[in-house]
Design a protein around this motif. Sequence first.
Motif, PDB file in Angstrom:
ATOM      1  N   ALA A  67       5.590  -1.190   4.670  1.00  0.00           N
ATOM      2  CA  ALA A  67       5.674  -1.559   3.255  1.00  0.00           C
ATOM      3  C   ALA A  67       5.712  -0.265   2.445  1.00  0.00           C
ATOM      4  O   ALA A  67       4.854   0.600   2.620  1.00  0.00           O
ATOM      5  N   ASP A  68       6.706  -0.164   1.565  1.00  0.00           N
ATOM      6  CA  ASP A  68       6.967   1.094   0.878  1.00  0.00           C
ATOM      7  C   ASP A  68       7.096   0.868  -0.624  1.00  0.00           C
ATOM      8  O   ASP A  68       7.825  -0.024  -1.070  1.00  0.00           O
ATOM      9  N   LEU A  69       6.375   1.686  -1.416  1.00  0.00           N
ATOM     10  CA  LEU A  69       6.491   1.617  -2.866  1.00  0.00           C
ATOM     11  C   LEU A  69       7.822   2.227  -3.300  1.00  0.00           C
ATOM     12  O   LEU A  69       8.169   3.329  -2.892  1.00  0.00           O
ATOM     13  N   VAL A  70       8.549   1.518  -4.145  1.00  0.00           N
ATOM     14  CA  VAL A  70       9.869   1.987  -4.595  1.00  0.00           C
ATOM     15  C   VAL A  70       9.689   3.026  -5.705  1.00  0.00           C
ATOM     16  O   VAL A  70       8.894   2.845  -6.620  1.00  0.00           O
ATOM     17  N   GLY A  71      10.467   4.124  -5.611  1.00  0.00           N
ATOM     18  CA  GLY A  71      10.457   5.133  -6.674  1.00  0.00           C
ATOM     19  C   GLY A  71       9.190   5.952  -6.760  1.00  0.00           C
ATOM     20  O   GLY A  71       8.862   6.488  -7.824  1.00  0.00           O
ATOM     21  N   PHE A  72       8.464   6.084  -5.659  1.00  0.00           N
ATOM     22  CA  PHE A  72       7.183   6.790  -5.702  1.00  0.00           C
ATOM     23  C   PHE A  72       7.367   8.271  -6.041  1.00  0.00           C
ATOM     24  O   PHE A  72       6.555   8.858  -6.759  1.00  0.00           O
ATOM     25  N   THR A  73       8.414   8.886  -5.518  1.00  0.00           N
ATOM     26  CA  THR A  73       8.648  10.304  -5.791  1.00  0.00           C
ATOM     27  C   THR A  73       8.813  10.555  -7.284  1.00  0.00           C
ATOM     28  O   THR A  73       8.282  11.525  -7.834  1.00  0.00           O
ATOM     29  N   ARG A  82      -3.125  -5.772  11.881  1.00  0.00           N
ATOM     30  CA  ARG A  82      -3.893  -4.539  12.064  1.00  0.00           C
ATOM     31  C   ARG A  82      -3.226  -3.425  11.270  1.00  0.00           C
ATOM     32  O   ARG A  82      -2.037  -3.142  11.466  1.00  0.00           O
ATOM     33  N   LEU A  83      -3.980  -2.808  10.392  1.00  0.00           N
ATOM     34  CA  LEU A  83      -3.460  -1.678   9.632  1.00  0.00           C
ATOM     35  C   LEU A  83      -3.451  -0.459  10.546  1.00  0.00           C
ATOM     36  O   LEU A  83      -4.493  -0.026  11.027  1.00  0.00           O
ATOM     37  N   ILE A  84      -2.276   0.085  10.796  1.00  0.00           N
ATOM     38  CA  ILE A  84      -2.163   1.235  11.692  1.00  0.00           C
ATOM     39  C   ILE A  84      -2.453   2.525  10.942  1.00  0.00           C
ATOM     40  O   ILE A  84      -3.255   3.350  11.379  1.00  0.00           O
ATOM     41  N   LYS A  85      -1.808   2.709   9.784  1.00  0.00           N
ATOM     42  CA  LYS A  85      -2.083   3.903   8.979  1.00  0.00           C
ATOM     43  C   LYS A  85      -1.489   3.731   7.592  1.00  0.00           C
ATOM     44  O   LYS A  85      -0.618   2.886   7.359  1.00  0.00           O
ATOM     45  N   THR A  86      -1.989   4.545   6.684  1.00  0.00           N
ATOM     46  CA  THR A  86      -1.465   4.600   5.324  1.00  0.00           C
ATOM     47  C   THR A  86      -0.917   5.994   5.079  1.00  0.00           C
ATOM     48  O   THR A  86      -1.466   6.983   5.568  1.00  0.00           O
ATOM     49  N   LEU A  87       0.176   6.063   4.332  1.00  0.00           N
ATOM     50  CA  LEU A  87       0.829   7.345   4.070  1.00  0.00           C
ATOM     51  C   LEU A  87       1.061   7.522   2.570  1.00  0.00           C
ATOM     52  O   LEU A  87       2.122   7.944   2.128  1.00  0.00           O
ATOM     53  N   GLY A  88       0.076   7.182   1.774  1.00  0.00           N
ATOM     54  CA  GLY A  88       0.204   7.315   0.339  1.00  0.00           C
ATOM     55  C   GLY A  88       1.014   6.191  -0.270  1.00  0.00           C
ATOM     56  O   GLY A  88       0.464   5.205  -0.775  1.00  0.00           O
ATOM     57  N   ASP A  89       2.335   6.319  -0.223  1.00  0.00           N
ATOM     58  CA  ASP A  89       3.210   5.293  -0.793  1.00  0.00           C
ATOM     59  C   ASP A  89       3.695   4.300   0.249  1.00  0.00           C
ATOM     60  O   ASP A  89       4.543   3.457  -0.050  1.00  0.00           O
ATOM     61  N   GLU A  90       3.166   4.375   1.461  1.00  0.00           N
ATOM     62  CA  GLU A  90       3.656   3.522   2.540  1.00  0.00           C
ATOM     63  C   GLU A  90       2.508   3.122   3.450  1.00  0.00           C
ATOM     64  O   GLU A  90       1.586   3.898   3.691  1.00  0.00           O
ATOM     65  N   VAL A  91       2.550   1.883   3.935  1.00  0.00           N
ATOM     66  CA  VAL A  91       1.575   1.446   4.931  1.00  0.00           C
ATOM     67  C   VAL A  91       2.331   0.929   6.154  1.00  0.00           C
ATOM     68  O   VAL A  91       3.423   0.372   6.034  1.00  0.00           O
ATOM     69  N   LEU A  92       1.736   1.128   7.302  1.00  0.00           N
ATOM     70  CA  LEU A  92       2.277   0.645   8.573  1.00  0.00           C
ATOM     71  C   LEU A  92       1.268  -0.320   9.162  1.00  0.00           C
ATOM     72  O   LEU A  92       0.088   0.011   9.305  1.00  0.00           O
ATOM     73  N   TYR A  93       1.730  -1.517   9.497  1.00  0.00           N
ATOM     74  CA  TYR A  93       0.841  -2.499  10.108  1.00  0.00           C
ATOM     75  C   TYR A  93       1.520  -3.144  11.308  1.00  0.00           C
ATOM     76  O   TYR A  93       2.746  -3.037  11.482  1.00  0.00           O
ATOM     77  N   ALA A  94       0.737  -3.815  12.131  1.00  0.00           N
ATOM     78  CA  ALA A  94       1.269  -4.492  13.319  1.00  0.00           C
ATOM     79  C   ALA A  94       0.571  -5.829  13.490  1.00  0.00           C
ATOM     80  O   ALA A  94      -0.539  -6.041  12.995  1.00  0.00           O
ATOM     81  N   ALA A  95       1.231  -6.732  14.189  1.00  0.00           N
ATOM     82  CA  ALA A  95       0.651  -8.049  14.478  1.00  0.00           C
ATOM     83  C   ALA A  95       1.211  -8.531  15.810  1.00  0.00           C
ATOM     84  O   ALA A  95       2.362  -8.254  16.151  1.00  0.00           O
ATOM     85  N   ASP A  96       0.399  -9.252  16.546  1.00  0.00           N
ATOM     86  CA  ASP A  96       0.854  -9.819  17.814  1.00  0.00           C
ATOM     87  C   ASP A  96       1.832 -10.964  17.589  1.00  0.00           C
ATOM     88  O   ASP A  96       2.681 -11.241  18.429  1.00  0.00           O
ATOM     89  N   ASP A  97       1.711 -11.643  16.456  1.00  0.00           N
ATOM     90  CA  ASP A  97       2.490 -12.841  16.154  1.00  0.00           C
ATOM     91  C   ASP A  97       3.467 -12.563  15.018  1.00  0.00           C
ATOM     92  O   ASP A  97       3.086 -12.025  13.971  1.00  0.00           O
ATOM     93  N   ALA A  98       4.744 -12.943  15.208  1.00  0.00           N
ATOM     94  CA  ALA A  98       5.758 -12.701  14.177  1.00  0.00           C
ATOM     95  C   ALA A  98       5.443 -13.459  12.895  1.00  0.00           C
ATOM     96  O   ALA A  98       5.673 -12.950  11.787  1.00  0.00           O
ATOM     97  N   GLY A  99       4.904 -14.657  13.006  1.00  0.00           N
ATOM     98  CA  GLY A  99       4.558 -15.430  11.825  1.00  0.00           C
ATOM     99  C   GLY A  99       3.492 -14.752  10.985  1.00  0.00           C
ATOM    100  O   GLY A  99       3.532 -14.782   9.751  1.00  0.00           O
TER     101      GLY A  99
END
Length: 389
Positions: free
Chosen positions: A208-214, A246-263
């Motif tokens: 998930a990424d914030l638009v226009g963060f720069t 599961r939140l894997i990491k945050t990068l300021g304007d972006e977050v990376l997450y994962a889930a076992d289930d697509a839904g």
Amino acid sequence: MTVDDTGSGEGAHPGAVPDADGARDVSGVPEVDEKSEGDAERDPLALRLEQLILGADRRYTPFQAARSAGVSMELASRFWRAMGFPDIGQAKALTEADVLALRRLAGLVEAGLLSEAMAVQVARSTGQTTARLAEWQIDSFLEGLTEPPEPGMTRTEVTYPLIELLLPELEEFLVYVWRRQLAAATGRVVQAADDDEMVDRRLAVGFADLVGFTRLTRRMEEEELGELVEAFETTAADLVAAHGGRLIKTLGDEVLYAADDAGVAAEIALRLIETMANDETMPELRVGIAFGTVTTRMGDVFGTTVNLASRLTSIAPRDAVLVDGAFAEELTRTGDAPASETEAAEAAAVAEKEGEEPPSYRFALQPMWQRPVRGLGVVEPWLLARRGS
């Protein structure tokens, strides 16, 4: 060990304060004057706080600590550096706890429970995680709490008793959360279909990424920008956890997450879009999700699936979610989305005619134009939406 001569610096272990009399110890390593070089340059409160937090006095040089733990200096240095501690030469700055930590890691290797390489990874992952936690607690938590509560009181008068009260509570809470997280992670591993899935698993990965963060960084004051990032990360972390991801990491304007289930991954993505859209202070958001084999290392995720999710994010429309073909297929397989809207409409008409309940779907998928994605060839993304929206 791994600290600089003043005990300052990122990841600093107890500051390097040399020994008192300049004599040689029984190991033959010369000791230097502890009080004349180290303590004279350090705030007395900092020294008292260090002793309070560590619960022990400085007693050992790195060489003495390694010898007392029964490990080579080379292995001790590998462990200390993996934990993120800077080198301190042969200053006497280590405690019994440092010796015990070395002994425990080495003991796991000797017992065959961990390889040496894995023990170093354990040290590194623990060091990186706790270093970030400690920095956050000082910057965002203790810094505010140690402001003098009354005029005339100094920070010195407030800090020591405050930390004395907080330390055991924070320690207990840290262990509690770690045990909870370990139990959850262990449960996921034992449910894997085979041994290969324990490391290389099929997951849904979302960015998930914030638009226009720069552009925002050039227009906003630093404090405002920090508050925006914190609000985004907090909101994202809460939504990911609440819906089973599961939140894997945050990068300021972006977050990376994962889930076992697509839904689950789809629900998180749409909730993120909806929540941010309802907050006027937040920029627009875009999300990309891919499904496939993922390699996990030290709490992070790697591989083509992760790269594809990142690329999909970069081409997603504002306030929209793009997913790859494998993710779309998984939603269809689990019955969370129809294979096509035409088929869904036909099935609903047949069910209505026969007086039956029509199929129910949570999500809708719309195929987008195929396009080349840098480093990954041509992909056919799908636009994800809520059913009926």
